[in-house]
Enzyme design. Structure first.
Site, PDB file in Angstrom:
ATOM      1  N   HIS A 202       0.827  -1.211   0.000  1.00  0.00           N
ATOM      2  CA  HIS A 202       0.000   0.000   0.000  1.00  0.00           C
ATOM      3  C   HIS A 202       0.856   1.253   0.000  1.00  0.00           C
ATOM      4  O   HIS A 202       1.926   1.295   0.609  1.00  0.00           O
ATOM      5  CB  HIS A 202      -1.015   0.007   1.146  1.00  0.00           C
ATOM      6  CG  HIS A 202      -0.458   0.207   2.524  1.00  0.00           C
ATOM      7  ND1 HIS A 202      -0.325   1.448   3.105  1.00  0.00           N
ATOM      8  CD2 HIS A 202      -0.017  -0.671   3.453  1.00  0.00           C
ATOM      9  CE1 HIS A 202       0.159   1.318   4.335  1.00  0.00           C
ATOM     10  NE2 HIS A 202       0.369   0.037   4.574  1.00  0.00           N
ATOM     11  N   ASP A 222       5.703   2.382   7.210  1.00  0.00           N
ATOM     12  CA  ASP A 222       4.342   1.946   6.871  1.00  0.00           C
ATOM     13  C   ASP A 222       3.706   2.931   5.895  1.00  0.00           C
ATOM     14  O   ASP A 222       3.031   3.849   6.297  1.00  0.00           O
ATOM     15  CB  ASP A 222       3.520   1.843   8.165  1.00  0.00           C
ATOM     16  CG  ASP A 222       2.152   1.223   7.958  1.00  0.00           C
ATOM     17  OD1 ASP A 222       1.896   0.689   6.872  1.00  0.00           O
ATOM     18  OD2 ASP A 222       1.336   1.275   8.908  1.00  0.00           O
ATOM     19  N   GLU A 256      -5.338   1.564   1.943  1.00  0.00           N
ATOM     20  CA  GLU A 256      -5.227   0.363   2.783  1.00  0.00           C
ATOM     21  C   GLU A 256      -5.530   0.680   4.239  1.00  0.00           C
ATOM     22  O   GLU A 256      -6.185  -0.089   4.948  1.00  0.00           O
ATOM     23  CB  GLU A 256      -3.800  -0.218   2.665  1.00  0.00           C
ATOM     24  CG  GLU A 256      -3.598  -1.546   3.395  1.00  0.00           C
ATOM     25  CD  GLU A 256      -3.091  -1.421   4.825  1.00  0.00           C
ATOM     26  OE1 GLU A 256      -2.952  -2.450   5.490  1.00  0.00           O
ATOM     27  OE2 GLU A 256      -2.845  -0.294   5.294  1.00  0.00           O
ATOM     28  N   GLU A 257      -5.036   1.855   4.672  1.00  0.00           N
ATOM     29  CA  GLU A 257      -5.095   2.209   6.095  1.00  0.00           C
ATOM     30  C   GLU A 257      -6.509   2.442   6.617  1.00  0.00           C
ATOM     31  O   GLU A 257      -6.711   2.585   7.814  1.00  0.00           O
ATOM     32  CB  GLU A 257      -4.255   3.470   6.351  1.00  0.00           C
ATOM     33  CG  GLU A 257      -2.765   3.309   6.074  1.00  0.00           C
ATOM     34  CD  GLU A 257      -2.054   2.465   7.121  1.00  0.00           C
ATOM     35  OE1 GLU A 257      -2.724   1.848   7.956  1.00  0.00           O
ATOM     36  OE2 GLU A 257      -0.811   2.428   7.083  1.00  0.00           O
ATOM     37  N   ASP A 284       4.458  -4.967   3.066  1.00  0.00           N
ATOM     38  CA  ASP A 284       3.955  -3.897   3.930  1.00  0.00           C
ATOM     39  C   ASP A 284       4.825  -3.867   5.184  1.00  0.00           C
ATOM     40  O   ASP A 284       4.685  -4.735   6.054  1.00  0.00           O
ATOM     41  CB  ASP A 284       2.480  -4.163   4.283  1.00  0.00           C
ATOM     42  CG  ASP A 284       1.879  -3.023   5.108  1.00  0.00           C
ATOM     43  OD1 ASP A 284       2.587  -2.034   5.372  1.00  0.00           O
ATOM     44  OD2 ASP A 284       0.688  -3.134   5.486  1.00  0.00           O
ATOM     45  N   HIS A 361       1.819   4.943  12.128  1.00  0.00           N
ATOM     46  CA  HIS A 361       0.586   5.734  12.263  1.00  0.00           C
ATOM     47  C   HIS A 361       0.795   6.978  13.121  1.00  0.00           C
ATOM     48  O   HIS A 361      -0.162   7.497  13.709  1.00  0.00           O
ATOM     49  CB  HIS A 361      -0.573   4.887  12.834  1.00  0.00           C
ATOM     50  CG  HIS A 361      -0.874   3.675  12.023  1.00  0.00           C
ATOM     51  ND1 HIS A 361      -1.809   2.730  12.403  1.00  0.00           N
ATOM     52  CD2 HIS A 361      -0.373   3.239  10.838  1.00  0.00           C
ATOM     53  CE1 HIS A 361      -1.850   1.772  11.492  1.00  0.00           C
ATOM     54  NE2 HIS A 361      -0.982   2.058  10.528  1.00  0.00           N
TER      55      HIS A 361
HETATM   56  N1  BES Z   1       1.147  -2.133   8.021  1.00  0.00           N
HETATM   57  C1  BES Z   1      -0.022  -2.261   8.831  1.00  0.00           C
HETATM   58  C2  BES Z   1      -0.265  -3.685   9.282  1.00  0.00           C
HETATM   59  C3  BES Z   1       0.632  -4.197  10.374  1.00  0.00           C
HETATM   60  C4  BES Z   1       0.911  -3.429  11.500  1.00  0.00           C
HETATM   61  C5  BES Z   1       1.092  -5.489  10.273  1.00  0.00           C
HETATM   62  C6  BES Z   1       1.720  -3.971  12.495  1.00  0.00           C
HETATM   63  C7  BES Z   1       1.863  -6.026  11.267  1.00  0.00           C
HETATM   64  C8  BES Z   1       2.185  -5.242  12.367  1.00  0.00           C
HETATM   65  C9  BES Z   1      -1.247  -1.807   8.037  1.00  0.00           C
HETATM   66  O1  BES Z   1      -0.981  -0.709   7.247  1.00  0.00           O
HETATM   67  C10 BES Z   1      -2.349  -1.430   9.018  1.00  0.00           C
HETATM   68  O2  BES Z   1      -2.193  -0.490   9.732  1.00  0.00           O
HETATM   69  N2  BES Z   1      -3.438  -2.224   9.059  1.00  0.00           N
HETATM   70  C11 BES Z   1      -4.542  -1.989   9.961  1.00  0.00           C
HETATM   71  C12 BES Z   1      -5.713  -2.875   9.602  1.00  0.00           C
HETATM   72  C13 BES Z   1      -6.490  -2.457   8.376  1.00  0.00           C
HETATM   73  C14 BES Z   1      -7.606  -3.456   8.122  1.00  0.00           C
HETATM   74  C15 BES Z   1      -7.039  -1.049   8.481  1.00  0.00           C
HETATM   75  C16 BES Z   1      -4.136  -2.367  11.412  1.00  0.00           C
HETATM   76  O3  BES Z   1      -3.264  -3.201  11.590  1.00  0.00           O
HETATM   77  O4  BES Z   1      -4.748  -1.812  12.338  1.00  0.00           O
HETATM   78 ZN    ZN Z   2      -0.584   0.955   8.696  1.00  0.00          ZN
END
Ligand code: BES
Ligand code: ZN
Length: 393
Positions: A202, A222, A256-257, A284, A361
């Site tokens: 993403h 990220d 994606e976020e 990612d 984030h």
């Molecule tokens: N890169 C993250 C996912 C992540 C974070 C994987 C920490 C492993 C460890 C991704 O961009 C993200 O923030 N995903 C969201 C979920 C999505 C369905 C909105 C999350 O993890 O809260």
């Molecule tokens: Zn993220």
């Protein structure tokens, strides 16, 4: 750590508005602890380690904190708009079971000389430069102007690298519900062009809660790191003129976020069109070396076990770094969109879930947090390069 929990909680509350009963999908391993801590949480159904829980909106922040403190998960559960949407995650079980267990292609490693030569051309400096450029956009939020500008910049880079190639296209994939487009670069396969190999990540970033359009979100790890890893793989592919037999598609997903929106749209459209995707690699977060004894950690949930085992062999053959396994516990990135559509996906990650980069984030997700270099991501570019050559043949 506390700060990260607050950010996780805030990110989740934004999705629930004022509904009273809400439905979440959550790791089954977390259900009994959650029920013990909060009254009235009802488990409706479960499948392969994922449960649907009915909770009420006042419990969401506390559940997020519990997930963070007890399971070291950021978020750790997904909030759904309705009961039926939550249950659909489980009812797509047959499709997902195939996506997890079915062996889609022959995973024999045969292209030693070509792969070794191409892997040796991957350069840390290029990855670092792309991360620096992408994190210099104020943010890459899916609704902000800078999130459109950053996509235009990536598209321009990919176009520049593929100039003069009649077998390569770079296009926007436009989404009907939000402004940020995804980007797809296609390298037409020579003899098996109907079989598609996807390497994606993403491109959007996020930080804060109120006024996310304006919040600073460098998103260096990220996920500028994943896009930079992919971009370096493209550079080597273009410079060598290597021509895979299968079609290769590089993807920079939008939004994606905020719930995997870009990749979900693309994966579902591929499924609807009956496209034959033989392998998906998700990149990612590749540049933060959080785990001392493991450089590459493969997520075992929402992924295909045969393809992931193949990727472990690719690391041993071409990258020569220690690797292991971990799991997100929920559909934490775009690989889940492909997995849920029935396609085989893998997600090599920068650390175990217990060692995640606590700055994601936030405005502090900068390359300085990873030593101002891209040595960790370089290993993932080598892996992506070998995946492309060995699966693209
Ligand atoms: N890169 C993250 C996912 C992540 C974070 C994987 C920490 C492993 C460890 C991704 O961009 C993200 O923030 N995903 C969201 C979920 C999505 C369905 C909105 C999350 O993890 O809260
Ligand atoms: Zn993220």
């Amino acid at each position: 750590m506390k700060k990260l929990w607050m950010i996780c909680a805030l990110a989740l509350t934004s999705q629930v508005a004022l509904a009273k009963d809400i439905y979440v999908t959550i790791g089954t391993d977390a259900v009994s602890v959650s029920q013990k801590n909060f009254s009235g949480m009802k488990a409706l159904d479960h499948y392969e380690g994922i449960s649907v829980l009915k909770i009420n909106d006042t419990q969401i922040e506390k559940l997020s904190k519990l997930m963070h403190d007890k399971f070291h998960r950021c978020g750790g559960f997904v909030v759904h708009d309705s009961k039926s949407e939550a249950l659909k995650v489980l009812s797509d079980s047959a499709i997902r079971k195939l996506a997890k267990k079915q062996k889609f292609v022959d995973y024999t490693i045969t292209e030693g000389a070509t792969t070794t030569a191409m892997v040796s051309m991957i350069k840390e400096f290029n990855i670092r430069s792309t991360i620096e450029k992408l994190s210099s956009f104020h943010n890459r939020y899916y609704k902000s102007q800078s999130g459109l500008d950053s996509q235009a910049w990536i598209k321009g880079q990919w176009e520049k690298m593929s100039q003069g190639r009649a077998d390569v296209t770079v296009e926007y994939f436009k989404h009907s519900n939000f402004p940020q487009p995804s980007i797809i670069m296609t390298v037409e396969g020579t003899t098996k062009s109907d079989e598609i190999v996807i390497i994606g990540g993403h491109a959007d970033s996020i930080a804060g809660y109120w006024g996310r359009e304006r919040a600073r979100a460098p998103g260096a790890d990220d996920n500028a790191s994943g896009i930079a890893t992919i971009t370096e793989t493209i550079r080597v592919l273009m410079e060598t003129g290597h021509k895979p037999q299968r079609t290769i598609k590089f993807m920079a997903y939008a939004a994606e976020e905020v719930g995997l929106l870009g990749s979900k749209d693309i994966a579902n459209s591929f499924k609807k069109a009956g496209k034959k995707v033989v392998g998906v690699l998700q990149l990612d977060m590749t540049n933060h070396a959080g785990t001392a004894d493991k450089d590459i950690v493969f997520m075992t949930d929402f992924t295909n076990s045969d393809q992931t085992e193949f990727m472990g062999r690719l690391v041993d053959t071409y990258v020569h770094v220690p690797w292991g396994f971990s799991k997100c516990g929920y559909g934490c990135s775009d690989h889940a969109s492909w997995h849920n559509a029935g396609y085989p996906a893998s997600m090599p990650f920068e650390s175990t879930m217990g060692d995640i980069n606590s700055k994601i984030h936030t405005k502090n997700d900068t390359i300085a947090q990873s030593g101002s270099h891209a040595q960790h991501a370089e290993k993932f570019a080598k892996l992506a390069m070998s995946f492309l050559v060995e699966l693209g043949k």
